[in-house]
Scaffold this motif. Structure first.
Motif, PDB file in Angstrom:
ATOM      1  N   MET A 106     100.352  -9.871 -64.452  1.00 18.94           N
ATOM      2  CA  MET A 106     100.918  -8.666 -64.971  1.00 18.94           C
ATOM      3  C   MET A 106     101.441  -7.776 -63.843  1.00 18.94           C
ATOM      4  SD  MET A 106      99.261  -5.559 -67.168  1.00 18.94           S
ATOM      5  CE  MET A 106      98.525  -6.623 -68.344  1.00 18.94           C
ATOM      6  N   LEU A 107     100.623  -7.510 -62.822  1.00 21.04           N
ATOM      7  CA  LEU A 107     101.061  -6.664 -61.718  1.00 21.04           C
ATOM      8  C   LEU A 107     101.780  -7.498 -60.667  1.00 21.04           C
ATOM      9  CD1 LEU A 107      97.883  -4.463 -61.177  1.00 21.04           C
ATOM     10  CD2 LEU A 107      99.971  -3.858 -62.396  1.00 21.04           C
ATOM     11  N   HIS A 108     102.809  -6.927 -60.095  1.00 25.76           N
ATOM     12  CA  HIS A 108     103.521  -7.574 -58.998  1.00 25.76           C
ATOM     13  C   HIS A 108     102.876  -7.205 -57.665  1.00 25.76           C
ATOM     14  CE1 HIS A 108     106.695  -8.163 -55.990  1.00 25.76           C
ATOM     15  NE2 HIS A 108     107.051  -9.174 -56.767  1.00 25.76           N
ATOM     16  N   HIS A 109     102.572  -5.913 -57.488  1.00 30.05           N
ATOM     17  CA  HIS A 109     101.867  -5.462 -56.298  1.00 30.05           C
ATOM     18  C   HIS A 109     101.304  -4.062 -56.531  1.00 30.05           C
ATOM     19  CE1 HIS A 109     105.811  -3.597 -55.604  1.00 30.05           C
ATOM     20  NE2 HIS A 109     105.148  -2.698 -54.920  1.00 30.05           N
ATOM     21  N   LEU A 110     100.447  -3.658 -55.620  1.00 29.10           N
ATOM     22  CA  LEU A 110      99.801  -2.358 -55.670  1.00 29.10           C
ATOM     23  C   LEU A 110      99.724  -1.837 -54.245  1.00 29.10           C
ATOM     24  CD1 LEU A 110      98.013  -0.304 -57.366  1.00 29.10           C
ATOM     25  CD2 LEU A 110      96.080  -1.672 -56.591  1.00 29.10           C
ATOM     26  N   SER A 111      99.933  -0.539 -54.049  1.00 25.85           N
ATOM     27  CA  SER A 111      99.805   0.009 -52.699  1.00 25.85           C
ATOM     28  C   SER A 111      98.948   1.264 -52.701  1.00 25.85           C
ATOM     29  CB  SER A 111     101.187   0.304 -52.099  1.00 25.85           C
ATOM     30  OG  SER A 111     101.875   1.247 -52.879  1.00 25.85           O
ATOM     31  N   PHE A 112      98.271   1.473 -51.581  1.00 27.64           N
ATOM     32  CA  PHE A 112      97.463   2.662 -51.343  1.00 27.64           C
ATOM     33  C   PHE A 112      98.108   3.464 -50.226  1.00 27.64           C
ATOM     34  CE2 PHE A 112      92.888   0.987 -52.442  1.00 27.64           C
ATOM     35  CZ  PHE A 112      93.227   0.893 -53.772  1.00 27.64           C
ATOM     36  N   ALA A 113      98.210   4.768 -50.393  1.00 29.98           N
ATOM     37  CA  ALA A 113      98.597   5.664 -49.307  1.00 29.98           C
ATOM     38  C   ALA A 113      97.367   5.864 -48.426  1.00 29.98           C
ATOM     39  CB  ALA A 113      99.077   6.997 -49.870  1.00 29.98           C
ATOM     40  N   VAL A 114      97.532   5.766 -47.113  1.00 29.61           N
ATOM     41  CA  VAL A 114      96.408   5.915 -46.188  1.00 29.61           C
ATOM     42  C   VAL A 114      96.761   6.909 -45.097  1.00 29.61           C
ATOM     43  CG1 VAL A 114      95.517   3.596 -46.673  1.00 29.61           C
ATOM     44  CG2 VAL A 114      97.094   3.930 -44.753  1.00 29.61           C
ATOM     45  N   THR A 115      95.752   7.586 -44.572  1.00 26.98           N
ATOM     46  CA  THR A 115      95.979   8.604 -43.551  1.00 26.98           C
ATOM     47  C   THR A 115      96.029   8.032 -42.142  1.00 26.98           C
ATOM     48  OG1 THR A 115      93.606   9.050 -43.442  1.00 26.98           O
ATOM     49  CG2 THR A 115      94.921  10.435 -44.917  1.00 26.98           C
ATOM     50  N   ASP A 116      95.401   6.889 -41.919  1.00 21.61           N
ATOM     51  CA  ASP A 116      95.350   6.263 -40.597  1.00 21.61           C
ATOM     52  C   ASP A 116      95.570   4.766 -40.798  1.00 21.61           C
ATOM     53  OD1 ASP A 116      94.447   4.929 -38.247  1.00 21.61           O
ATOM     54  OD2 ASP A 116      93.075   6.573 -37.768  1.00 21.61           O
ATOM     55  N   LEU A 117      96.778   4.306 -40.560  1.00 17.75           N
ATOM     56  CA  LEU A 117      97.127   2.909 -40.846  1.00 17.75           C
ATOM     57  C   LEU A 117      96.315   1.935 -40.007  1.00 17.75           C
ATOM     58  CD1 LEU A 117      98.907   1.057 -42.555  1.00 17.75           C
ATOM     59  CD2 LEU A 117     100.634   1.175 -40.729  1.00 17.75           C
ATOM     60  N   GLU A 118      96.108   2.237 -38.744  1.00 19.60           N
ATOM     61  CA  GLU A 118      95.350   1.329 -37.881  1.00 19.60           C
ATOM     62  C   GLU A 118      93.914   1.164 -38.383  1.00 19.60           C
ATOM     63  OE1 GLU A 118      93.890   1.149 -33.247  1.00 19.60           O
ATOM     64  OE2 GLU A 118      95.865   2.009 -33.673  1.00 19.60           O
ATOM     65  N   ARG A 119      93.263   2.277 -38.714  1.00 20.61           N
ATOM     66  CA  ARG A 119      91.888   2.233 -39.224  1.00 20.61           C
ATOM     67  C   ARG A 119      91.819   1.472 -40.545  1.00 20.61           C
ATOM     68  NH1 ARG A 119      89.578   7.684 -41.582  1.00 20.61           N
ATOM     69  NH2 ARG A 119      91.173   7.087 -43.092  1.00 20.61           N
ATOM     70  N   SER A 120      92.730   1.794 -41.464  1.00 16.86           N
ATOM     71  CA  SER A 120      92.716   1.144 -42.770  1.00 16.86           C
ATOM     72  C   SER A 120      93.047  -0.340 -42.665  1.00 16.86           C
ATOM     73  CB  SER A 120      93.695   1.842 -43.716  1.00 16.86           C
ATOM     74  OG  SER A 120      93.224   3.130 -44.009  1.00 16.86           O
ATOM     75  N   ALA A 121      93.999  -0.691 -41.810  1.00 16.03           N
ATOM     76  CA  ALA A 121      94.350  -2.100 -41.639  1.00 16.03           C
ATOM     77  C   ALA A 121      93.173  -2.882 -41.062  1.00 16.03           C
ATOM     78  CB  ALA A 121      95.587  -2.241 -40.763  1.00 16.03           C
ATOM     79  N   ALA A 122      92.437  -2.299 -40.125  1.00 14.07           N
ATOM     80  CA  ALA A 122      91.258  -2.984 -39.578  1.00 14.07           C
ATOM     81  C   ALA A 122      90.222  -3.208 -40.677  1.00 14.07           C
ATOM     82  CB  ALA A 122      90.661  -2.178 -38.428  1.00 14.07           C
ATOM     83  N   PHE A 123      90.028  -2.199 -41.534  1.00 10.72           N
ATOM     84  CA  PHE A 123      89.096  -2.323 -42.652  1.00 10.72           C
ATOM     85  C   PHE A 123      89.541  -3.437 -43.602  1.00 10.72           C
ATOM     86  CE2 PHE A 123      87.976  -1.296 -47.049  1.00 10.72           C
ATOM     87  CZ  PHE A 123      86.601  -1.128 -46.968  1.00 10.72           C
ATOM     88  N   TYR A 124      90.803  -3.398 -44.039  1.00  9.22           N
ATOM     89  CA  TYR A 124      91.275  -4.384 -45.004  1.00  9.22           C
ATOM     90  C   TYR A 124      91.451  -5.773 -44.388  1.00  9.22           C
ATOM     91  CZ  TYR A 124      91.423  -1.085 -48.769  1.00  9.22           C
ATOM     92  OH  TYR A 124      91.045  -0.192 -49.747  1.00  9.22           O
ATOM     93  N   ASP A 125      91.742  -5.867 -43.104  1.00 12.37           N
ATOM     94  CA  ASP A 125      91.745  -7.172 -42.441  1.00 12.37           C
ATOM     95  C   ASP A 125      90.378  -7.835 -42.626  1.00 12.37           C
ATOM     96  OD1 ASP A 125      94.357  -6.792 -41.480  1.00 12.37           O
ATOM     97  OD2 ASP A 125      93.711  -6.394 -39.412  1.00 12.37           O
ATOM     98  N   ALA A 126      89.322  -7.042 -42.425  1.00 12.88           N
ATOM     99  CA  ALA A 126      87.957  -7.569 -42.511  1.00 12.88           C
ATOM    100  C   ALA A 126      87.548  -7.892 -43.943  1.00 12.88           C
ATOM    101  CB  ALA A 126      86.971  -6.578 -41.884  1.00 12.88           C
ATOM    102  N   VAL A 127      87.724  -6.939 -44.859  1.00  8.17           N
ATOM    103  CA  VAL A 127      87.225  -7.165 -46.215  1.00  8.17           C
ATOM    104  C   VAL A 127      88.069  -8.189 -46.978  1.00  8.17           C
ATOM    105  CG1 VAL A 127      86.071  -4.925 -46.368  1.00  8.17           C
ATOM    106  CG2 VAL A 127      88.367  -5.161 -47.296  1.00  8.17           C
ATOM    107  N   LEU A 128      89.395  -8.116 -46.831  1.00  4.16           N
ATOM    108  CA  LEU A 128      90.235  -9.091 -47.534  1.00  4.16           C
ATOM    109  C   LEU A 128      90.184 -10.450 -46.858  1.00  4.16           C
ATOM    110  CD1 LEU A 128      93.280  -6.881 -48.580  1.00  4.16           C
ATOM    111  CD2 LEU A 128      91.279  -7.561 -49.932  1.00  4.16           C
ATOM    112  N   GLY A 129      89.977 -10.467 -45.547  1.00  2.00           N
ATOM    113  CA  GLY A 129      89.789 -11.735 -44.842  1.00  2.00           C
ATOM    114  C   GLY A 129      88.568 -12.479 -45.357  1.00  2.00           C
ATOM    115  N   ALA A 130      87.521 -11.736 -45.723  1.00  3.73           N
ATOM    116  CA  ALA A 130      86.313 -12.357 -46.279  1.00  3.73           C
ATOM    117  C   ALA A 130      86.592 -13.049 -47.607  1.00  3.73           C
ATOM    118  CB  ALA A 130      85.218 -11.300 -46.457  1.00  3.73           C
ATOM    119  N   LEU A 131      87.673 -12.642 -48.281  1.00  9.35           N
ATOM    120  CA  LEU A 131      88.026 -13.211 -49.583  1.00  9.35           C
ATOM    121  C   LEU A 131      89.137 -14.253 -49.486  1.00  9.35           C
ATOM    122  CD1 LEU A 131      88.039  -9.927 -51.699  1.00  9.35           C
ATOM    123  CD2 LEU A 131      86.137 -11.503 -51.280  1.00  9.35           C
ATOM    124  N   GLY A 132      89.644 -14.484 -48.262  1.00  9.46           N
ATOM    125  CA  GLY A 132      90.688 -15.489 -48.069  1.00  9.46           C
ATOM    126  C   GLY A 132      92.103 -14.941 -48.068  1.00  9.46           C
TER     127      GLY A 132
END
Length: 125
Positions: free
Chosen positions: A1-27
């Motif tokens: 149903m959804l094509h994509h979803l985005s979040f606005a973030v205040t610090d891209l480097e910090r958020s990318a490091a977080f999502y690299d780790a958590v989404l990496g754990a899921l493949g």
């Protein structure tokens, strides 16, 4: 149903490091990026979840909103949870079995560094 979803973030480097780790754990991994945007998915150039830099201009959705990422296993759910806490996330309901959502429902509930409510889930009946 959804094509994509985005979040606005205040610090891209910090958020990318977080999502690299958590989404990496899921493949999942980074599939596209520039100075103000990081996209995640499984196929190069085809992001299904994205972070967009908006310094000082993030308005979080209210109670009732969260995003659940599909996990391949219970072990991946645990790794997601551990990675979240190790990279600036906060617990928002723990990790483990949640029979109140159905038989075999295993999930981890956290808040990312900006305060978005996210979940990793694998449900096996």
């Amino acid at each position: 149903m959804l094509h994509h979803l985005s979040f606005a973030v205040t610090d891209l480097e910090r958020s990318a490091a977080f999502y690299d780790a958590v989404l990496g754990a899921l493949g999942y991994g980074r599939v596209w990026e520039d100075e103000t945007f990081v996209g995640y998915g499984t196929e190069a150039g085809k992001d299904v979840f994205a972070l967009k830099l908006r310094p000082g201009n993030v308005s979080l959705p209210g109670d009732g909103f969260h995003v659940a990422f599909a996990a391949p296993s219970r072990e991946a759910v645990d790794k997601f949870y551990e990675a979240a806490l190790a990279h600036g996330g906060r617990d928002n309901g723990g990790a483990g079995m949640h029979p109140e959502y159905g038989p075999g429902y295993c999930a981890a509930f956290v808040m990312d560094p900006d305060g978005y409510r996210i979940e990793a889930v694998v449900a096996k009946a």
